[in-house]
Scaffold this motif. Structure first.
Motif, PDB file in Angstrom:
ATOM      1  N   GLU A  44       5.717 -39.259   3.665  1.00  0.00           N
ATOM      2  CA  GLU A  44       5.963 -37.808   3.619  1.00  0.00           C
ATOM      3  C   GLU A  44       4.703 -36.989   3.858  1.00  0.00           C
ATOM      4  O   GLU A  44       4.736 -35.973   4.557  1.00  0.00           O
ATOM      5  N   ARG A  48       4.270 -34.120   6.606  1.00  0.00           N
ATOM      6  CA  ARG A  48       3.917 -32.742   6.233  1.00  0.00           C
ATOM      7  C   ARG A  48       2.777 -32.201   7.093  1.00  0.00           C
ATOM      8  O   ARG A  48       2.856 -31.103   7.650  1.00  0.00           O
ATOM      9  N   LEU A  83      14.947 -35.431  10.299  1.00  0.00           N
ATOM     10  CA  LEU A  83      14.130 -35.111   9.123  1.00  0.00           C
ATOM     11  C   LEU A  83      14.896 -34.203   8.146  1.00  0.00           C
ATOM     12  O   LEU A  83      14.788 -34.353   6.931  1.00  0.00           O
ATOM     13  N   LEU A  89      12.765 -35.628   1.175  1.00  0.00           N
ATOM     14  CA  LEU A  89      11.707 -34.670   1.511  1.00  0.00           C
ATOM     15  C   LEU A  89      11.846 -33.421   0.642  1.00  0.00           C
ATOM     16  O   LEU A  89      12.792 -32.647   0.784  1.00  0.00           O
ATOM     17  N   LEU A  94       6.370 -28.431   3.802  1.00  0.00           N
ATOM     18  CA  LEU A  94       6.993 -29.294   4.814  1.00  0.00           C
ATOM     19  C   LEU A  94       8.336 -28.704   5.253  1.00  0.00           C
ATOM     20  O   LEU A  94       8.604 -28.565   6.454  1.00  0.00           O
TER      21      LEU A  94
END
Length: 231
Positions: A44, A48, A83, A89, A94
């Motif tokens: 992650e 990001r 995504l 997430l 992000l």
């Protein structure tokens, strides 16, 4: 490990992007490396920083439209869609960058014709099956557009038959076969541009998919009259 090194590299690129001259010099090849990184589904924190880099590059460029179109040609919208489906997430920065990038690419996607999308993907020299332009319906609608600029896009497809990337070579075979099928006298044009010879050389390719697509394209080139076949 490797992921830690990858994070440090993306962090360095992100810091460089605060320099105006760096942002102004960004072109499609640099973007394609970042998209390839996102496709590899890294941790992650790498996602990001990569999304932050893409946003900085687009926001700081005088060629937002051109870069957006290049990103669309690389299949970036599909990558961003994937995504968005990941529940894991959570990072707010992000998710904010993800939404911003998706919105700006979708806006440009709506105004591009399918032929323009194909041209943009060709310019990246990396073709993907995930793109909607490698389909029967695309070729039915757009085959005649390939005569533009003295068959520039067709010539590019033929040059991509020599690509080291087996997926790109396979798709180039597929597209050329589709051109032969849907463009009047497409067979002769492909032969005159050296396409037939180049495709025949791929019949012995190490990739089974390239072999399959080359064989299909060769079969189409050998058929004399597609209209009589269609009946």
């Amino acid at each position: 490990g490797n992921m830690g090194m990858l994070y440090n590299i993306t962090l360095c690129i992100w810091l460089c992007c605060f320099d105006t001259s760096v942002r102004q010099s960004v072109e499609a090849p640099e973007l394609s490396v970042l998209i390839a990184l996102l496709k590899s589904e890294p941790f992650e924190k790498v996602v990001r920083v990569t999304l932050a880099i893409l946003r900085l590059m687009l926001q700081g460029s005088d060629n937002v439209k051109e870069l957006s179109e290049a990103l669309i040609g690389m299949g970036t919208l599909k990558v961003l869609d994937n995504l968005k489906t990941k529940k894991s997430l959570k990072d707010e920065d992000l998710l904010s960058d993800l939404k911003w990038l998706h919105d700006i690419l979708e806006e440009n996607f709506r105004v591009m014709t399918t032929f323009e999308r194909h041209e943009k993907e060709l310019a990246t020299e990396h073709l993907s099956w995930t793109s909607s332009v490698h389909s029967d319906s695309f070729w039915k609608e757009n085959a005649l557009s390939f005569e533009k600029n003295d068959f520039k896009s067709l010539k590019k497809l033929i040059s991509l038959l020599r690509s080291d990337d087996s997926t790109t070579a396979a798709i180039a075979c597929y597209d050329i076969g589709q051109f032969v099928q849907y463009y009047p006298n497409g067979k002769l044009i492909v032969e005159n541009l050296g396409g037939k010879k180049a495709i025949m050389m791929l019949l012995q390719h190490e990739s089974p998919d390239v072999q399959k697509q080359a064989l299909t394209a060769c079969s189409k080139i050998m058929i004399t009259n597609w209209r009589s076949v269609a009946k």
